[in-house]
Design a protein around this motif. Sequence first.
Motif, PDB file in Angstrom:
ATOM      1  N   PRO A 118       0.736  -1.183  -0.053  1.00  0.00           N
ATOM      2  CA  PRO A 118      -0.067  -0.029  -0.035  1.00  0.00           C
ATOM      3  C   PRO A 118       0.903   1.434   0.203  1.00  0.00           C
ATOM      4  O   PRO A 118       0.658   1.908   0.790  1.00  0.00           O
ATOM      5  N   ARG A 119       1.750   1.157  -1.113  1.00  0.00           N
ATOM      6  CA  ARG A 119       2.404   2.595  -1.149  1.00  0.00           C
ATOM      7  C   ARG A 119       2.799   2.797  -2.441  1.00  0.00           C
ATOM      8  O   ARG A 119       2.585   1.673  -3.508  1.00  0.00           O
ATOM      9  N   SER A 120       3.059   3.813  -3.013  1.00  0.00           N
ATOM     10  CA  SER A 120       3.548   4.348  -4.179  1.00  0.00           C
ATOM     11  C   SER A 120       4.867   4.287  -4.462  1.00  0.00           C
ATOM     12  O   SER A 120       5.731   4.317  -3.514  1.00  0.00           O
ATOM     13  N   TYR A 121       5.515   4.177  -5.770  1.00  0.00           N
ATOM     14  CA  TYR A 121       6.695   4.096  -5.916  1.00  0.00           C
ATOM     15  C   TYR A 121       7.418   5.397  -5.558  1.00  0.00           C
ATOM     16  O   TYR A 121       8.607   5.469  -5.112  1.00  0.00           O
ATOM     17  N   LEU A 122       6.745   6.404  -5.427  1.00  0.00           N
ATOM     18  CA  LEU A 122       7.244   7.634  -4.937  1.00  0.00           C
ATOM     19  C   LEU A 122       7.882   7.573  -3.493  1.00  0.00           C
ATOM     20  O   LEU A 122       8.846   8.027  -3.000  1.00  0.00           O
ATOM     21  N   ARG A 171      -5.047   7.911  -3.055  1.00  0.00           N
ATOM     22  CA  ARG A 171      -5.288   7.110  -4.056  1.00  0.00           C
ATOM     23  C   ARG A 171      -6.274   5.981  -3.660  1.00  0.00           C
ATOM     24  O   ARG A 171      -5.932   5.186  -2.691  1.00  0.00           O
ATOM     25  N   GLU A 172      -7.148   5.618  -4.324  1.00  0.00           N
ATOM     26  CA  GLU A 172      -8.496   4.720  -3.932  1.00  0.00           C
ATOM     27  C   GLU A 172      -7.785   3.288  -4.145  1.00  0.00           C
ATOM     28  O   GLU A 172      -8.125   2.454  -3.070  1.00  0.00           O
ATOM     29  N   ASP A 173      -7.004   3.011  -5.050  1.00  0.00           N
ATOM     30  CA  ASP A 173      -6.639   1.759  -5.111  1.00  0.00           C
ATOM     31  C   ASP A 173      -5.528   1.272  -4.071  1.00  0.00           C
ATOM     32  O   ASP A 173      -5.410   0.353  -3.311  1.00  0.00           O
ATOM     33  N   LEU A 174      -4.684   2.272  -3.604  1.00  0.00           N
ATOM     34  CA  LEU A 174      -3.933   2.224  -2.451  1.00  0.00           C
ATOM     35  C   LEU A 174      -4.361   1.907  -1.238  1.00  0.00           C
ATOM     36  O   LEU A 174      -4.226   1.249  -0.212  1.00  0.00           O
ATOM     37  N   GLN A 175      -5.555   2.916  -1.047  1.00  0.00           N
ATOM     38  CA  GLN A 175      -6.253   2.772   0.160  1.00  0.00           C
ATOM     39  C   GLN A 175      -7.122   1.503   0.418  1.00  0.00           C
ATOM     40  O   GLN A 175      -7.193   1.192   1.554  1.00  0.00           O
ATOM     41  N   CYS A 176      -7.238   0.924  -0.604  1.00  0.00           N
ATOM     42  CA  CYS A 176      -8.169  -0.312  -0.527  1.00  0.00           C
ATOM     43  C   CYS A 176      -6.991  -1.404   0.389  1.00  0.00           C
ATOM     44  O   CYS A 176      -7.652  -2.240   0.831  1.00  0.00           O
ATOM     45  N   LYS A 199       5.690  -5.005  -4.745  1.00  0.00           N
ATOM     46  CA  LYS A 199       5.580  -4.040  -5.421  1.00  0.00           C
ATOM     47  C   LYS A 199       4.941  -2.753  -5.298  1.00  0.00           C
ATOM     48  O   LYS A 199       3.803  -2.922  -4.760  1.00  0.00           O
ATOM     49  N   PRO A 200       5.371  -1.612  -5.395  1.00  0.00           N
ATOM     50  CA  PRO A 200       4.827  -0.438  -5.236  1.00  0.00           C
ATOM     51  C   PRO A 200       3.771  -0.015  -6.316  1.00  0.00           C
ATOM     52  O   PRO A 200       3.993  -0.486  -7.486  1.00  0.00           O
ATOM     53  N   PHE A 201       2.700   0.751  -6.082  1.00  0.00           N
ATOM     54  CA  PHE A 201       2.132   1.085  -7.226  1.00  0.00           C
ATOM     55  C   PHE A 201       2.577   1.962  -8.079  1.00  0.00           C
ATOM     56  O   PHE A 201       3.554   3.027  -7.513  1.00  0.00           O
ATOM     57  N   ASN A 202       2.360   2.069  -9.389  1.00  0.00           N
ATOM     58  CA  ASN A 202       3.007   3.029 -10.230  1.00  0.00           C
ATOM     59  C   ASN A 202       2.497   4.507 -10.113  1.00  0.00           C
ATOM     60  O   ASN A 202       1.314   4.619 -10.056  1.00  0.00           O
ATOM     61  N   GLN A 221     -10.719  -7.666  -4.982  1.00  0.00           N
ATOM     62  CA  GLN A 221     -11.482  -7.396  -6.285  1.00  0.00           C
ATOM     63  C   GLN A 221     -11.751  -5.867  -6.241  1.00  0.00           C
ATOM     64  O   GLN A 221     -11.513  -5.066  -7.521  1.00  0.00           O
ATOM     65  N   ILE A 222     -12.137  -5.240  -5.270  1.00  0.00           N
ATOM     66  CA  ILE A 222     -12.261  -3.827  -5.290  1.00  0.00           C
ATOM     67  C   ILE A 222     -11.069  -2.953  -5.635  1.00  0.00           C
ATOM     68  O   ILE A 222     -11.008  -1.965  -6.312  1.00  0.00           O
ATOM     69  N   ALA A 223     -10.018  -3.545  -4.908  1.00  0.00           N
ATOM     70  CA  ALA A 223      -8.728  -2.743  -5.331  1.00  0.00           C
ATOM     71  C   ALA A 223      -8.352  -2.961  -6.512  1.00  0.00           C
ATOM     72  O   ALA A 223      -7.929  -2.215  -7.143  1.00  0.00           O
TER      73      ALA A 223
END
Length: 401
Positions: free
Chosen positions: A71-75, A358-363, A121-124, A372-374
């Motif tokens: 639950p983190r971004s690449y940043l 970010r909604e996907d990260l928060q999921c 993997k972090p989120f792009n 599925q929601i994420a």
Amino acid sequence: MTMEEESFEDAAETLLHADAHEEGGLAMNNRALLEQQRGAIFELIRDMGKQLLTGNINLVNMSMPVKMFEPRSYLQKLSDVWVHSRILLKAAACDDPVLRLKWVITWFVAGLQHVFQSWRKPFNPILGETWQAMLDDGTAVFFEQISHHPPVSAFQMIGPGNEYEFAGYSQPEVQYKGNAVKTTARGKRRIKFADGSVTEITYPKYYLRGILYTSRPRGDIGGTARFVDAQHGLCCEVDFGKVADATDKLLQRPDAFSGSIFRYCTDLSALSNGLVKRELKPRKSLSGLAKSFHSVLSSSSVHQPEPQFHRLEEMSTCSGNWLSHLDWEGQRYWTLAEDNADSWHPSSSPLPSDSRFREDLQCLLDESPNWQIAQAAKEKLETRQRVDAKLRKEASRSAGA
């Protein structure tokens, strides 16, 4: 062997990271996470078919199963290794350029143990996404995703009292082949100190090995890291791997390294042959956080081919193991046993574009994530970004017509 010698040998062994793999690098010892990750990888292989198994695939531009993500971004992940600011402050306090370069390299090596601190993997980042954080000593870091294709993350880290500024951009290339993942950390990074001197840094390569067919995958570092202080004509090249003819067991491991600081001259003949690279033109920064990126990008050495460094005089040598210690001319500058890494504290008043919104990260922050929601939220963001990219391209064509 005397009792005293035996004790010294034991002490040396304890310097090694607790998760050090017997074959070198850091081991992934979380079995539950390993099974989850491998399940997601096999799901990806099933979807991609033979192309993924036999090809050399760039993973940056591929949509991955959300089960592989943290639950983190690449940043956010980029700053994991920059948590030893006290060492950079030692560099900032130096009048001797050779000693300053030693401390810069020590700071870099001390952070490498954190490259593999998360095995997911972090989120792009989405174009325009930002992230802000601080260390306890007041060091502040700012990130912004300034390009979608290629993915480019701009950053600026400012030390206490403006003693130094670490700025630049990261353009990662992640490739999967066989049983390993290789990350090439392309981009330009430089540290500018209050007296105006600058050190440019070229990163080594990162590897995840044994991701499918071994009981304990491992993270490793290979290749060469380069540090250049052009103002004083100094360069250091640190090579990662076993140190030739070393008697120290820690230097015989694949996670060892050695390097030297030397005075140099460069061969700039490539410039006269018209080999200067085309300048990258990112979108205008919305947040202003990455303002220093433009000065880094436009500096004279950024768009030129890598110069050939001709050694004139060796000034100092280093050796060590990025999982245990670093020595300069036999004098210890850093040890894992006495490591005092800081940790980042996200901004309490971030921009609306902050990664944490970010909604996907928060999921994924829930104790029992709804995959599925994420996944749906992630794909929705990716689709929106593709549409935006198409619209920008069409607008650019119309403007040029």
